[in-house]
Design a protein around this motif. Structure first.
Motif, PDB file in Angstrom:
ATOM      1  N   ARG A 119      35.470  32.754  31.338  1.00 18.24           N
ATOM      2  CA  ARG A 119      36.700  32.665  32.136  1.00 18.24           C
ATOM      3  C   ARG A 119      36.693  31.501  33.137  1.00 18.24           C
ATOM      4  O   ARG A 119      37.359  31.549  34.161  1.00 18.24           O
ATOM      5  N   TYR A 120      35.922  30.472  32.845  1.00 18.48           N
ATOM      6  CA  TYR A 120      35.978  29.284  33.718  1.00 18.48           C
ATOM      7  C   TYR A 120      37.381  28.686  33.675  1.00 18.48           C
ATOM      8  O   TYR A 120      38.078  28.779  32.661  1.00 18.48           O
ATOM      9  N   ARG A 121      37.760  28.014  34.762  1.00 14.42           N
ATOM     10  CA  ARG A 121      39.060  27.314  34.741  1.00 14.42           C
ATOM     11  C   ARG A 121      38.893  25.853  34.339  1.00 14.42           C
ATOM     12  O   ARG A 121      39.779  25.260  33.749  1.00 14.42           O
TER      13      ARG A 121
ATOM     14  N   ASP B 197      34.500  28.775  39.109  1.00 14.72           N
ATOM     15  CA  ASP B 197      35.658  27.989  38.668  1.00 14.72           C
ATOM     16  C   ASP B 197      35.327  27.030  37.539  1.00 14.72           C
ATOM     17  O   ASP B 197      36.064  26.886  36.585  1.00 14.72           O
ATOM     18  N   THR B 198      34.170  26.342  37.708  1.00 15.87           N
ATOM     19  CA  THR B 198      33.920  25.191  36.842  1.00 15.87           C
ATOM     20  C   THR B 198      32.549  25.269  36.192  1.00 15.87           C
ATOM     21  O   THR B 198      31.546  25.541  36.878  1.00 15.87           O
TER      22      THR B 198
ATOM     23  N   PRO C 102      40.707  21.031  31.834  1.00 18.22           N
ATOM     24  CA  PRO C 102      40.874  22.484  31.833  1.00 18.22           C
ATOM     25  C   PRO C 102      39.833  23.074  30.875  1.00 18.22           C
ATOM     26  O   PRO C 102      39.516  22.445  29.867  1.00 18.22           O
TER      27      PRO C 102
END
Ligand code: GLC
Length: 821
Positions: free
Chosen positions: A760-762, A702-703, A810
């Motif tokens: 594609r990290y959020r 995710d991060t 983001p």
């Protein structure tokens, strides 16, 4: 590139040796010295010497009997035009002036001298003798006492005072001093505070390096055949020398990212249901893992490129399920093909005539796992193509990577457990010519050390052909110099002991400076059963081992991360999670190694060449550019002595603890190291790139989390691409160079971007106050990101623990700056 080799001139060698009286040369008298655009050649009655220059700092000296030549298996560079260099040549001397020193070859005496610019350690070739079919070259090392490299070698770490043999050999449960082992890299690095040079002897016969063992002042190199093929690598320090060696022999290709994940193997996980249980076991316990290995029991009676109908009746279904669970599968493939008519691979090999033959023209057969086997002759392209195409069978089921084993080659009933020395190999026509201009055959004695590398090459080339846009993963046990171009390697059948844990690390360091960055050992030790403590400690080293795989012998006890007790499972989970947390750093370290040829696991002396202490330390290492790791390699302890370098070098490096950012003094000291808490340090001024937890690289984290380990300034860089295809070669990658400055109670990060790849990290997070002295100093009332398309985004601020502030935005590759105030 042509290199000379002498087809053995048995007749007349004694007379040649005797003939040397007048001229001083063992191959007759000097006739003349000639020049070509790329070489100076001294012609003798019955041989020649040739001097060439490669890659600006490398002088190549060949001294050979006869006239024959063949292409090097290792060297991929061409010699340079001599007109670019300052060279004087006549019958008295061939003198080359290079940036880092002067090299002189004396044709009459066949001596060579290297006088480095900035080092007291001159090097002289003071004698060469051709004895029987072999040769002996003696060097005066002028007091040098620190030598490294030589590929996969056991102890001691410093090769001074040892005698090391190049002869690929299968010795299960080898001892900490056994020699030789599975691979041969005849590259010796002299490195100490006074300077460095490299010596690569590109001769593939059995050879021995006597590094001051018989005579403390001499290096004696002996080879059982062929020519002296010496590449003298000059440079200002060992980093430059290792880089030049990697330019000469090639670099590791970027592996698929899944091959950087944690990997679980044993001999063997079978049948199918057990493999699926294993995979589910990882997911159920939330212990990250990327790869499961299938050892020889997946095959039908150990026949390569088959499935056991009994134990693996539905391999496609099994692979689909494993893929759904986020696993990749690597299968073992040995070179021994069961010698049995009616077995598809055997029959097609016979039809194509690809198997190794004895001198009588019949196929050579020897015993390996399936019983009587024949062996592909990987030295010619026809065989390599045939071999490469066999992988289609396994790829069609969805197998992801391949493990080439037993390729020394290991033959249970062969003389010295390998092929007889007179077995004949057929070489590629264009690469290998003898004096009559015909394609050559060579005996196994000459190319034994290259058989494994040629197998790995055939595997890699085949996979590249079958799936041109996929990055192949090939693991090999045997190899030769340059083999890093084709495969990762592991240190074979080691033992479950703390001594072997320590040994593995010292082996990695020498393998790394020998040009092979992608290396690992069987975590826990192949033979025997580790205690829970030993296994956890080995995993701790594994986190920073480029190839990170647990593997064990058939009669070993279960060795999954949960196989011991629940407390050690917790420790093991945390340790493996660290690998995944650090993946952006690890992937970047791989990218750097694939570009600059330097090891990923680096000895301290590479980065701290002026620090005397750094040359003796074989149980600590630098990982990539920023981290220093001091794994615990002793039992029953919760602390260890560490040495943090830089004290003597005038270098102003400062070290920080990875865990809390505390500054740690340079030099020797004891640090706490309870189980699971490997002593890890960072250079002050580093921005460490980490990511949130995933269970395998098939998931997207995710991060992306940047951690600032610098008081007033810091920098970091990271490389991203899709991790599986070749699109990075077509420009689809992203490099971020990030800087941090602290001024007037503001922390400012600037991002400099190269490339267009979109990870594609959020979220993008920054831990702005990892260091104790920063806590509270950056008040973090407000954090604002500016993007190149003119947006201003306000970050969310959280206090994650003890005053460490994290700001989160983001994720966007458009980020130009982040200001925290
Ligand atoms: C060799 C390999 C080992 C493997 C075994 C069975 O000993 O080194 O890793 O498990 O063969 O294939």
């Amino acid at each position: 590139m042509k290199m000379f080799y002498g087809l053995i001139l048995l007749v007349g060698i004694n007379s040649m040796l005797n003939d040397s009286g007048g001229s001083g040369t063992p191959i007759g008298r000097l006739r003349q010295v000639q020049k070509t655009p790329e070489s100076v050649i001294a012609v003798y009655d019955s041989g020649k010497a040739r001097v060439e220059i490669f890659k600006s700092g490398i002088v190549h000296l060949t001294i050979q009997r006869g006239d024959d030549s063949r292409k090097s298996f290792a060297v991929i560079e061409e010699p340079e035009e001599l007109s670019r260099y300052k060279i004087d040549s006549d019958k008295k001397a061939i003198s080359v002036s290079l940036k880092d020193g002067a090299v002189k070859y004396l044709p009459e005496s066949m001596n060579l001298s290297y006088v480095p610019q900035n080092s007291s350690n001159q090097l002289d070739l003071i004698g060469i003798q051709f004895e029987g079919s072999g040769l002996v070259a003696t060097f005066d090392i002028h007091g040098a006492r620190n030598f490294y490299g030589l590929g996969e070698k056991t102890l001691p770490y410093n090769k001074y005072g040892t005698c090391d043999t190049m002869w690929n050999s299968d010795f299960p449960a080898y001892s900490a001093k056994l020699d030789p082992l599975y691979e041969s890299i005849p590259f010796l690095l002299k490195a100490d505070t006074s300077g460095a040079y490299g010596l690569f002897f590109d001769n593939t016969f059995r050879s021995v390096f006597d590094v001051g063992a018989s005579d403390s002042g001499k290096l004696v190199y002996k080879s059982a055949g062929g020519a002296l093929e010496l590449y003298l690598i000059t440079g200002k320090n060992s980093t430059e020398i290792v880089q030049r060696f990697s330019e000469l022999t090639g670099k590791m290709a970027m592996p698929p990212i899944w091959a950087l994940g944690y990997q679980q193997s044993r001999w063997s996980y079978y049948p199918e249901e057990k493999v699926l249980d294993l995979a589910r076991g990882f997911r159920k316990r939330e212990i990250p893992c990327d790869v499961i290995y299938l050892d020889i029991n997946y095959m039908d009676g150990y026949r390569c490129f088959t499935w056991s109908p009994k134990d693996f009746p539905t391999p496609k279904n099994m692979l689909d399920t494993l893929h759904d669970l986020g696993f990749k599968i690597v299968t073992i493939i040995d070179p021994g093909i069961k010698n049995e008519s009616g077995y598809r691979v055997h029959d097609s090999g016979v039809k194509e005539d690809v198997f190794v033959k004895s001198p009588d023209g019949k196929y050579f057969a020897g015993q390996v796992w399936p019983g009587d086997c024949v062996f592909p002759d990987f030295f010619n392209e026809k065989t390599r193509k045939w071999w490469g195409s066999q992988y289609e069978f396994l790829l069609d089921y969805g197998v992801d990577g391949f493990w080439n084993d037993m390729n020394e080659p290991s033959v249970f009933n062969g003389p010295n457990k390998t092929f007889p020395l007179d077995v004949v190999h057929r070489l590629d026509v264009e690469d290998h010519t003898n004096s009559t201009g015909k394609n050559a055959t060579v005996t196994h004695a000459e190319v034994h050390n290259v058989y494994g590398m040629q197998m790995a090459r055939a595997s890699r080339e085949g996979l590249e052909k079958l799936e041109p846009d996929e990055r192949p993963f090939v693991l090999t046990r045997a190899n030769y110099a340059g083999g890093q171009r084709y495969a990762a390697m592991w240190t074979g059948d080691n033992f479950s002991s703390f001594a072997h844990l320590k040994l593995a690390l010292s082996m990695f360091l020498n393998i790394g400076v020998s040009g092979q960055p992608f290396v690992g050992s069987d975590v826990g030790g192949f033979i025997g059963n580790p205690s829970a403590e030993l296994f956890s400690r080995w995993l701790e080293l594994g986190v920073f081992t480029p190839f990170f795989r647990t593997h064990s012998v058939w009669d070993s006890k279960p060795r999954e991360p949960w196989a011991f007790d629940s407390a050690s499972m917790e420790v093991n989970r945390g340790v493996i999670e660290r690998r995944y947390e650090l993946l952006p750093e690890i992937y970047t370290a791989f990218r750097d190694a694939s570009e600059n040829g330097l090891p990923i696991v680096r000895p301290l002396y590479l980065d701290f060449p002026e620090d005397q202490e750094a040359y003796n330390i074989s149980d600590e290492f630098l990982f990539g550019d920023n981290l220093l790791v001091a794994p615990v390699v002793d039992s029953g302890t919760a602390s260890r002595e560490i040495y943090l370098p830089g004290r003597h070098s005038g270098d102003d490096v400062k070290w920080r603890s990875f865990y809390d950012g505390e500054e740690i003094q340079k030099g020797w000291q004891s640090v706490g190291a309870p189980l699971g808490k490997t002593p890890i340090f960072l250079r002050d001024g580093t921005i460490l790139l980490t990511q949130s937890l995933i269970q395998s690289t098939s998931q997207q984290a995710d991060t992306l989390i940047l951690k600032i380990y610098g008081t007033n300034s810091a920098k970091g860089s990271s490389y991203f691409d899709d991790g599986e295809t070749m699109s990075y070669k077509r420009g689809d990658f992203l490099v971020w160079n990030i800087t941090y400055e602290y001024t007037n109670s503001h922390g400012i990060l600037n991002f400099d971007r190269e490339g267009t790849y979109q990870p594609r990290y959020r979220f993008l997070s920054v831990d702005v106050s990892v260091l104790p002295e920063q806590r509270g100093r950056v008040p973090a009332h407000k954090a604002v990101m500016k993007t190149s398309d003119g947006r201003e985004l306000v970050g969310e601020i959280t206090d994650i623990r003890n005053g460490v502030v994290r700001v989160t935005f983001p994720f966007t590759t458009e980020v130009r700056s982040i200001v925290v105030e």
